[in-house]
Enzyme design. Structure first.
Site, PDB file in Angstrom:
ATOM      1  N   HIS A   1      62.285  39.656  -9.763  1.00 12.70           N
ATOM      2  CA  HIS A   1      63.209  39.685  -9.308  1.00 12.70           C
ATOM      3  C   HIS A   1      63.999  39.287  -8.426  1.00 12.70           C
ATOM      4  O   HIS A   1      63.233  38.554  -7.184  1.00 12.70           O
ATOM      5  CB  HIS A   1      63.305  41.370  -9.346  1.00 12.70           C
ATOM      6  CG  HIS A   1      64.791  42.121  -9.518  1.00 12.70           C
ATOM      7  ND1 HIS A   1      65.859  41.692  -8.187  1.00 12.70           N
ATOM      8  CD2 HIS A   1      65.543  42.232 -10.593  1.00 12.70           C
ATOM      9  CE1 HIS A   1      67.277  42.372  -8.587  1.00 12.70           C
ATOM     10  NE2 HIS A   1      67.057  42.699  -9.879  1.00 12.70           N
TER      11      HIS A   1
ATOM     12  N   GLU B   1      68.872  37.485 -15.654  1.00 15.46           N
ATOM     13  CA  GLU B   1      69.383  37.553 -14.988  1.00 15.46           C
ATOM     14  C   GLU B   1      69.635  36.694 -13.896  1.00 15.46           C
ATOM     15  O   GLU B   1      68.891  35.905 -12.899  1.00 15.46           O
ATOM     16  CB  GLU B   1      68.457  38.629 -13.817  1.00 15.46           C
ATOM     17  CG  GLU B   1      67.820  40.184 -14.475  1.00 15.46           C
ATOM     18  CD  GLU B   1      67.911  41.728 -13.683  1.00 15.46           C
ATOM     19  OE1 GLU B   1      68.634  41.961 -13.686  1.00 15.46           O
ATOM     20  OE2 GLU B   1      66.482  40.552 -12.834  1.00 15.46           O
TER      21      GLU B   1
END
Length: 175
Positions: free
Chosen positions: A14, A84
């Site tokens: 992430h 993302e």
């Protein structure tokens, strides 16, 4: 420790871990390999900053992230990729469905060219950049978007249901 607790899935790579903890592409690849060795399934996040998108290095950045994973992974059956865009996480700004599809198609092409056509066709590629109840239908309708990695919208009941329904209508339920 996670396996001992019965946790079967882990999210790795992430952008916040990359930025705040200094996790580089190679370290993320090592973490993915370790999680797979432990019997876990992984959701591996990739993404670019707005500066990288605007200066034309987006594809190189994403390819470098994928290359570091591919260097450590031979069995992709328990790997899911989540795109993302860093510039869209938690900002309320979302990539257009066309921008998201473009990147998902590039990821799938990279997998076909560098891993295998089989892995490419089977890979679940999730979109995770500020998906919400308003944009989920159009995003879910794109060919290479296989589901969503939902952040803040998961805390809003009706909105989350709309997102889940949009993914299931396509027969592409993300994790």
């Amino acid at each position: 420790m996670l396996v001992d607790l019965g946790i079967n899935w882990v999210i790795l790579g992430h952008s916040e871990r990359r930025a705040l903890c200094g996790e580089n592409n190679e370290f993320v690849g090592e973490k993915v390999a370790y999680a797979l060795e432990q019997g876990m399934s992984t959701i591996v996040c990739i993404g670019e900053t707005l500066e990288q998108r605007e200066n034309g290095t987006m594809i190189t950045v994403l390819n470098d992230q994928l290359k570091a994973i591919a260097a450590k992974v031979s069995d992709w059956d328990r790997v899911v990729i989540a795109y993302e865009p860093v510039w869209a996480i938690g900002t309320g700004v979302v990539a257009t469905p066309e921008q998201a599809q473009e990147v998902h198609a590039e990821v799938r092409k990279w997998l076909a060219d560098n891993v295998s056509a089989d892995v490419s066709s089977k890979m679940r590629i999730l979109y995770g950049g500020s998906v919400n109840g308003k944009n989920c239908q159009e995003l879910a309708g794109k060919e290479d978007i296989d589901g969503f990695l939902v952040g803040g919208a998961s805390l809003k009941g009706e909105e989350f249901v709309a997102i889940c329904n949009s993914a299931s209508e396509k027969d592409a339920v993300g994790v």
